[in-house]
Design a protein around this motif. Sequence first.
Motif, mmCIF file in Angstrom:
data_model
loop_
_atom_site.group_PDB
_atom_site.id
_atom_site.type_symbol
_atom_site.label_atom_id
_atom_site.label_comp_id
_atom_site.label_asym_id
_atom_site.label_seq_id
_atom_site.Cartn_x
_atom_site.Cartn_y
_atom_site.Cartn_z
ATOM 1 N N VAL A 61 4.815 -5.324 -11.586
ATOM 2 C CA VAL A 61 5.721 -4.240 -11.131
ATOM 3 C C VAL A 61 7.140 -4.325 -11.590
ATOM 4 N N HIS A 62 7.669 -5.414 -11.463
ATOM 5 C CA HIS A 62 9.222 -5.535 -11.843
ATOM 6 C C HIS A 62 9.295 -5.186 -13.409
ATOM 7 N N ARG A 63 8.381 -5.904 -14.170
ATOM 8 C CA ARG A 63 8.783 -5.519 -15.571
ATOM 9 C C ARG A 63 8.449 -4.087 -15.972
ATOM 10 N N ALA A 64 7.283 -3.445 -15.146
ATOM 11 C CA ALA A 64 7.173 -1.809 -15.506
ATOM 12 C C ALA A 64 8.301 -0.900 -14.763
ATOM 13 N N ILE A 65 8.847 -1.562 -13.744
ATOM 14 C CA ILE A 65 10.209 -0.865 -13.349
ATOM 15 C C ILE A 65 10.986 -0.740 -14.181
ATOM 16 N N ARG A 82 6.904 5.652 -11.316
ATOM 17 C CA ARG A 82 6.144 5.684 -12.615
ATOM 18 C C ARG A 82 5.629 4.297 -13.187
ATOM 19 N N ALA A 83 6.223 3.089 -12.708
ATOM 20 C CA ALA A 83 5.708 1.736 -12.647
ATOM 21 C C ALA A 83 4.326 1.688 -12.393
ATOM 22 N N VAL A 84 4.003 2.081 -11.022
ATOM 23 C CA VAL A 84 2.878 2.073 -10.215
ATOM 24 C C VAL A 84 1.995 2.893 -10.898
ATOM 25 N N ARG A 85 2.270 3.999 -11.290
ATOM 26 C CA ARG A 85 0.996 4.956 -12.273
ATOM 27 C C ARG A 85 0.837 4.269 -13.568
ATOM 28 N N HIS A 86 1.642 3.642 -14.298
ATOM 29 C CA HIS A 86 1.609 2.971 -15.289
ATOM 30 C C HIS A 86 0.319 1.758 -14.878
ATOM 31 N N LEU A 107 -4.288 -10.156 -1.257
ATOM 32 C CA LEU A 107 -2.997 -9.616 -0.510
ATOM 33 C C LEU A 107 -2.200 -10.269 0.436
ATOM 34 N N ASP A 108 -1.084 -10.761 0.474
ATOM 35 C CA ASP A 108 -0.427 -11.583 1.276
ATOM 36 C C ASP A 108 1.218 -11.363 1.379
ATOM 37 N N VAL A 109 1.344 -10.120 2.134
ATOM 38 C CA VAL A 109 2.884 -9.768 2.115
ATOM 39 C C VAL A 109 3.702 -10.491 3.016
ATOM 40 N N ASP A 110 4.809 -11.001 2.689
ATOM 41 C CA ASP A 110 5.488 -11.992 3.435
ATOM 42 C C ASP A 110 7.187 -11.509 2.951
ATOM 43 N N ASP A 111 7.330 -10.600 2.178
ATOM 44 C CA ASP A 111 8.849 -10.239 1.970
ATOM 45 C C ASP A 111 8.855 -8.654 2.082
ATOM 46 N N PRO A 112 9.862 -8.224 2.591
ATOM 47 C CA PRO A 112 10.146 -6.871 2.775
ATOM 48 C C PRO A 112 10.061 -5.957 1.561
ATOM 49 N N ALA A 113 10.479 -6.588 0.565
ATOM 50 C CA ALA A 113 10.664 -5.781 -0.749
ATOM 51 C C ALA A 113 9.268 -5.864 -1.526
ATOM 52 N N ASP A 114 8.354 -6.948 -1.388
ATOM 53 C CA ASP A 114 7.059 -6.864 -1.736
ATOM 54 C C ASP A 114 6.325 -6.036 -0.866
ATOM 55 N N GLY A 115 6.577 -5.787 0.464
ATOM 56 C CA GLY A 115 5.730 -4.981 1.266
ATOM 57 C C GLY A 115 5.908 -3.482 0.520
ATOM 58 N N ILE A 116 7.132 -3.118 0.151
ATOM 59 C CA ILE A 116 7.503 -1.857 -0.235
ATOM 60 C C ILE A 116 6.774 -1.511 -1.849
ATOM 61 N N PHE A 117 6.496 -2.699 -2.524
ATOM 62 C CA PHE A 117 5.919 -2.474 -3.847
ATOM 63 C C PHE A 117 4.331 -2.331 -3.416
ATOM 64 N N VAL A 118 3.978 -2.991 -2.399
ATOM 65 C CA VAL A 118 2.497 -2.821 -2.308
ATOM 66 C C VAL A 118 2.097 -1.523 -1.497
ATOM 67 N N MET A 119 3.114 -0.913 -0.590
ATOM 68 C CA MET A 119 2.555 0.316 -0.172
ATOM 69 C C MET A 119 2.914 1.478 -1.054
#
Length: 323
Positions: free
Chosen positions: A83-87, A95-99, A112-124
């Motif tokens: 997702v970082h690369r797609a962004i 757009r990254a997520v839709r890709h 699934l193992d969310v332990d970081d706020p930024a990763d939480g945003i990516f997942v949601m």
Amino acid sequence: MGLFRNRSLRVSPRVFDDAALTAGIELDDSQRVAVTALCSPDGWVYLTGPAGRGKSWLMDVYTGGLPADAVARLHWHTYIRDVHRAIDTFGGMKRAVRHLLGNARVLCFDELDVDDPADGIFVMTLLRAADEHGIRVIITSNRVPDALMPSPLFHDSFLPSIHFIESHCTVIELDAGIDYRTRSAHVTGFGAGRWVTNTDNREPASRPVNIVVAGRTVRARYADSDRLHVEFVDICGTPLGAADYLDLAGRFTRWVITGIPDLANAGREPAQRFLHLVDVLYDNDIRTTFIAGVPLAGFGRAHPRPVATARLLSRLSELSSHA
């Protein structure tokens, strides 16, 4: 929740029965409950429970019974990297997520193992996009939804996301008391690796080399076209992440990791990186020799230790030798 957009896309329970017969296992009661949920025409499913209870096996069988072009299968570590690369490529999170979702009708999200706020945003962002487009979601995790984002500093802020997951998913806990990974045949890949106890700390001569990973230099004791020999302090004591380990796993198919201390003595961040590293080596089926100061039977039992240590120990239990 958006309507699952193809209710006819389903898997027969017979597929799971045949797969269990081939694997030589008998499905327990909780796994039968999971099969019923997976074989229903729609509805999200969240499979949780201790490591080695068959969550990923159930997902493997489920996805194997669907048309390949209907499924987007993402793994926690690779999703965060991709997702970082797609962004960067598509210029925005949505757009990254839709890709990454593509034309999928089913999203399978492993570990699934969310332990970081930024990763939480990516997942949601991913899960909400799936909901908006009527994509069915199947999740595996060692943690129940309420145990995601375990840090007390961030947990409350993640509660709306937890409620979203709980309201959308049928949560099924798998725990028959059997770690099926201990029944591995240990023939190839990660399972053919070894855990070697070496308490005298003497190592054979090496040919040190520097390896560049994402602009950072990692010191290795030895490296050639497919083999990598590194010290724990160099691979886990430097600020590397799962994406960096994925990069290295793509370059080297056989690893040796030397000087592994017990997790309680490793330091919080190096111990957490070791968990991420083993996740990557396991998921990419990399044959690895672990050389440690303690036997595997006693490794990771003392406190303090990372939250996901049970998953780590389950995966290490697949090694062919604990000499």
